[in-house]
Design a protein around this motif. Sequence first.
Motif, PDB file in Angstrom:
ATOM      1  N   SER A  23       6.900  96.236 -19.955  1.00 53.47           N
ATOM      2  CA  SER A  23       7.779  97.086 -19.149  1.00 53.47           C
ATOM      3  C   SER A  23       9.228  96.626 -19.076  1.00 53.47           C
ATOM      4  N   ALA A  24       9.513  95.337 -19.338  1.00 54.34           N
ATOM      5  CA  ALA A  24      10.894  94.863 -19.174  1.00 54.34           C
ATOM      6  C   ALA A  24      11.144  93.585 -19.962  1.00 54.34           C
ATOM      7  N   THR A  25      12.416  93.377 -20.283  1.00 55.37           N
ATOM      8  CA  THR A  25      12.863  92.132 -20.920  1.00 55.37           C
ATOM      9  C   THR A  25      14.058  91.618 -20.146  1.00 55.37           C
ATOM     10  N   LEU A  26      14.065  90.314 -19.877  1.00 57.80           N
ATOM     11  CA  LEU A  26      15.174  89.664 -19.180  1.00 57.80           C
ATOM     12  C   LEU A  26      15.781  88.630 -20.109  1.00 57.80           C
ATOM     13  N   PHE A  27      17.095  88.741 -20.335  1.00 59.04           N
ATOM     14  CA  PHE A  27      17.846  87.806 -21.164  1.00 59.04           C
ATOM     15  C   PHE A  27      18.730  86.947 -20.264  1.00 59.04           C
ATOM     16  N   ARG A  28      18.984  85.719 -20.693  1.00 56.56           N
ATOM     17  CA  ARG A  28      19.923  84.840 -19.999  1.00 56.56           C
ATOM     18  C   ARG A  28      20.873  84.270 -21.041  1.00 56.56           C
ATOM     19  N   SER A  29      22.162  84.316 -20.712  1.00 56.29           N
ATOM     20  CA  SER A  29      23.183  83.740 -21.590  1.00 56.29           C
ATOM     21  C   SER A  29      24.075  82.828 -20.761  1.00 56.29           C
ATOM     22  N   ALA A  30      24.450  81.710 -21.320  1.00 55.78           N
ATOM     23  CA  ALA A  30      25.432  80.818 -20.702  1.00 55.78           C
ATOM     24  C   ALA A  30      26.733  81.054 -21.463  1.00 55.78           C
ATOM     25  N   LEU A  31      27.644  81.801 -20.856  1.00 56.62           N
ATOM     26  CA  LEU A  31      28.836  82.257 -21.571  1.00 56.62           C
ATOM     27  C   LEU A  31      30.057  81.407 -21.248  1.00 56.62           C
ATOM     28  N   ARG A  32      30.755  81.050 -22.303  1.00 49.32           N
ATOM     29  CA  ARG A  32      32.038  80.351 -22.223  1.00 49.32           C
ATOM     30  C   ARG A  32      33.040  81.192 -22.987  1.00 49.32           C
ATOM     31  N   ARG A  33      34.245  81.282 -22.454  1.00 51.45           N
ATOM     32  CA  ARG A  33      35.234  82.132 -23.120  1.00 51.45           C
ATOM     33  C   ARG A  33      35.601  81.615 -24.497  1.00 51.45           C
ATOM     34  N   GLU A  34      35.470  80.320 -24.713  1.00 48.96           N
ATOM     35  CA  GLU A  34      35.804  79.752 -26.023  1.00 48.96           C
ATOM     36  C   GLU A  34      34.771  80.110 -27.089  1.00 48.96           C
ATOM     37  N   ASP A  35      33.575  80.540 -26.666  1.00 49.34           N
ATOM     38  CA  ASP A  35      32.472  80.741 -27.612  1.00 49.34           C
ATOM     39  C   ASP A  35      32.134  82.190 -27.925  1.00 49.34           C
ATOM     40  N   THR A  36      32.665  83.144 -27.181  1.00 46.66           N
ATOM     41  CA  THR A  36      32.259  84.531 -27.398  1.00 46.66           C
ATOM     42  C   THR A  36      33.448  85.486 -27.331  1.00 46.66           C
ATOM     43  N   TRP A  37      33.484  86.410 -28.256  1.00 43.14           N
ATOM     44  CA  TRP A  37      34.579  87.389 -28.298  1.00 43.14           C
ATOM     45  C   TRP A  37      34.565  88.299 -27.075  1.00 43.14           C
ATOM     46  N   LEU A  38      33.410  88.472 -26.448  1.00 41.23           N
ATOM     47  CA  LEU A  38      33.371  89.305 -25.248  1.00 41.23           C
ATOM     48  C   LEU A  38      34.301  88.770 -24.168  1.00 41.23           C
ATOM     49  N   LEU A  39      34.539  87.469 -24.170  1.00 39.31           N
ATOM     50  CA  LEU A  39      35.428  86.846 -23.188  1.00 39.31           C
ATOM     51  C   LEU A  39      36.765  86.429 -23.786  1.00 39.31           C
ATOM     52  N   ASN A  40      36.746  85.771 -24.943  1.00 41.47           N
ATOM     53  CA  ASN A  40      37.998  85.174 -25.439  1.00 41.47           C
ATOM     54  C   ASN A  40      39.030  86.201 -25.892  1.00 41.47           C
ATOM     55  N   GLU A  41      38.629  87.432 -26.082  1.00 40.72           N
ATOM     56  CA  GLU A  41      39.594  88.472 -26.433  1.00 40.72           C
ATOM     57  C   GLU A  41      40.036  89.285 -25.214  1.00 40.72           C
ATOM     58  N   HIS A  42      39.623  88.842 -24.018  1.00 38.39           N
ATOM     59  CA  HIS A  42      39.932  89.601 -22.803  1.00 38.39           C
ATOM     60  C   HIS A  42      40.333  88.667 -21.666  1.00 38.39           C
ATOM     61  N   VAL A  43      41.401  87.927 -21.884  1.00 35.74           N
ATOM     62  CA  VAL A  43      41.907  86.989 -20.889  1.00 35.74           C
ATOM     63  C   VAL A  43      43.017  87.686 -20.093  1.00 35.74           C
ATOM     64  N   VAL A  44      42.936  87.591 -18.776  1.00 37.10           N
ATOM     65  CA  VAL A  44      43.936  88.224 -17.919  1.00 37.10           C
ATOM     66  C   VAL A  44      44.991  87.204 -17.500  1.00 37.10           C
ATOM     67  N   ARG A  45      46.036  87.684 -16.889  1.00 32.66           N
ATOM     68  CA  ARG A  45      47.200  86.866 -16.564  1.00 32.66           C
ATOM     69  C   ARG A  45      46.861  85.588 -15.801  1.00 32.66           C
ATOM     70  N   GLY A  46      45.926  85.620 -14.876  1.00 30.83           N
ATOM     71  CA  GLY A  46      45.574  84.444 -14.092  1.00 30.83           C
ATOM     72  C   GLY A  46      44.810  83.385 -14.876  1.00 30.83           C
ATOM     73  N   GLY A  47      44.462  83.666 -16.116  1.00 29.63           N
ATOM     74  CA  GLY A  47      43.763  82.704 -16.951  1.00 29.63           C
ATOM     75  C   GLY A  47      42.270  82.926 -17.061  1.00 29.63           C
ATOM     76  N   ASP A  48      41.702  83.773 -16.196  1.00 32.78           N
ATOM     77  CA  ASP A  48      40.279  84.069 -16.298  1.00 32.78           C
ATOM     78  C   ASP A  48      40.038  85.059 -17.431  1.00 32.78           C
ATOM     79  N   ALA A  49      38.858  84.976 -17.999  1.00 37.06           N
ATOM     80  CA  ALA A  49      38.444  85.934 -19.021  1.00 37.06           C
ATOM     81  C   ALA A  49      37.413  86.868 -18.396  1.00 37.06           C
ATOM     82  N   LEU A  50      37.482  88.141 -18.733  1.00 41.48           N
ATOM     83  CA  LEU A  50      36.584  89.159 -18.189  1.00 41.48           C
ATOM     84  C   LEU A  50      35.859  89.878 -19.311  1.00 41.48           C
ATOM     85  N   ILE A  51      34.606  90.215 -19.084  1.00 43.26           N
ATOM     86  CA  ILE A  51      33.915  91.090 -20.023  1.00 43.26           C
ATOM     87  C   ILE A  51      34.334  92.517 -19.675  1.00 43.26           C
TER      88      ILE A  51
END
Length: 114
Positions: A23-51
């Motif tokens: 009925s369901a699948t649960l995934f877990r990811s440990a995300l770092r902005r240096e390791d994934t384009w979902l974050l490292n290509e979306h950095v905002v002015r304050g320095g945080d990265a957002l998906i």
Amino acid sequence: MLADRVAAPTHPALHEVVTDTRSATLFRSALRREDTWLLNEHVVRGGDALIPGTGFLELARAALEHHAEQRPVEFRDVVFLAPFAVGPGEERPLYVRVEREDEREFVAYAESEQ
């Protein structure tokens, strides 16, 4: 049969399968902005990265493909409640859950930052 089977995910942003049932699948990811384009290509002015919203839709698509069905997928009633932010040099866990019964929902969540 999917009952309690745990297989490796096939998308680079989905790191591990925590549970995998009929009925369901649960995934877990440990995300770092240096390791994934979902974050490292979306950095905002304050320095945080957002998906971005489209990044969450990509995660949902990848999670659905873990047990692919030969039919089109349509996303409806998608709601973003809060941004998923990761600071420089930080790692933050993200969970993605896909339910395959009834309305076939997905949800992405993380622990609250306090």
